[in-house]
Design a protein around this motif. Structure first.
Motif, PDB file in Angstrom:
ATOM      1  N   VAL A  16      25.970  45.873  42.879  1.00  9.89           N
ATOM      2  CA  VAL A  16      26.548  45.416  44.144  1.00  9.89           C
ATOM      3  C   VAL A  16      26.811  46.554  45.116  1.00  9.89           C
ATOM      4  O   VAL A  16      27.036  46.304  46.296  1.00  9.89           O
ATOM      5  CB  VAL A  16      27.851  44.602  43.937  1.00  9.89           C
ATOM      6  CG1 VAL A  16      27.605  43.393  43.079  1.00  9.89           C
ATOM      7  CG2 VAL A  16      28.964  45.456  43.396  1.00  9.89           C
ATOM      8  N   THR A  63      33.838  41.906  44.602  1.00  8.64           N
ATOM      9  CA  THR A  63      33.079  41.170  43.604  1.00  8.64           C
ATOM     10  C   THR A  63      33.704  41.273  42.220  1.00  8.64           C
ATOM     11  O   THR A  63      33.687  40.311  41.457  1.00  8.64           O
ATOM     12  CB  THR A  63      31.623  41.681  43.550  1.00  8.64           C
ATOM     13  OG1 THR A  63      31.077  41.646  44.870  1.00  8.64           O
ATOM     14  CG2 THR A  63      30.766  40.824  42.635  1.00  8.64           C
ATOM     15  N   TYR A  64      34.267  42.428  41.901  1.00  4.25           N
ATOM     16  CA  TYR A  64      34.849  42.685  40.573  1.00  4.25           C
ATOM     17  C   TYR A  64      36.280  43.203  40.712  1.00  4.25           C
ATOM     18  O   TYR A  64      36.584  44.332  40.331  1.00  4.25           O
ATOM     19  CB  TYR A  64      33.979  43.688  39.803  1.00  4.25           C
ATOM     20  CG  TYR A  64      32.585  43.183  39.566  1.00  4.25           C
ATOM     21  CD1 TYR A  64      32.329  42.285  38.538  1.00  4.25           C
ATOM     22  CD2 TYR A  64      31.522  43.575  40.375  1.00  4.25           C
ATOM     23  CE1 TYR A  64      31.053  41.789  38.327  1.00  4.25           C
ATOM     24  CE2 TYR A  64      30.239  43.084  40.164  1.00  4.25           C
ATOM     25  CZ  TYR A  64      30.016  42.194  39.139  1.00  4.25           C
ATOM     26  OH  TYR A  64      28.750  41.698  38.927  1.00  4.25           O
ATOM     27  N   CYS A 103      32.484  46.221  48.552  1.00  5.22           N
ATOM     28  CA  CYS A 103      31.663  45.212  47.871  1.00  5.22           C
ATOM     29  C   CYS A 103      32.019  45.123  46.390  1.00  5.22           C
ATOM     30  O   CYS A 103      32.133  44.033  45.838  1.00  5.22           O
ATOM     31  CB  CYS A 103      30.182  45.531  48.015  1.00  5.22           C
ATOM     32  SG  CYS A 103      29.530  45.282  49.661  1.00  5.22           S
ATOM     33  N   CYS A 104      32.202  46.260  45.758  1.00  2.31           N
ATOM     34  CA  CYS A 104      32.502  46.289  44.323  1.00  2.31           C
ATOM     35  C   CYS A 104      33.873  45.676  44.040  1.00  2.31           C
ATOM     36  O   CYS A 104      34.023  44.846  43.141  1.00  2.31           O
ATOM     37  CB  CYS A 104      32.442  47.722  43.791  1.00  2.31           C
ATOM     38  SG  CYS A 104      33.479  48.888  44.704  1.00  2.31           S
TER      39      CYS A 104
END
Length: 59
Positions: free
Chosen positions: A49, A22-23, A18-19
């Motif tokens: 997140v 997202t980033y 997820c991290c």
């Protein structure tokens, strides 16, 4: 957004991505399948997140 210093607790990380998804400029999934900070900083809110709380932001 502002960047904040982050740390990732690999003993908590489940490698869901997820991290990194997202980033992607700040966090990547390492060869061990777990998250790692690319530069040691990430956009403010990156910790939010993580579904297991493995990322923490420093003030």
């Amino acid at each position: 957004m502002d960047k904040k210093k982050i740390s990732i607790d690999k003993s908590v990380c489940i490698g869901c991505g997820c991290c990194a998804g997202t980033y992607p400029e700040d966090v990547q999934i390492g060869d061990d399948g777990l998250a790692e900070a690319i530069t040691g900083v990430a956009e403010e809110g990156a910790a939010a997140v993580c579904p297991v709380g493995a990322i923490s932001e420093e003030e």
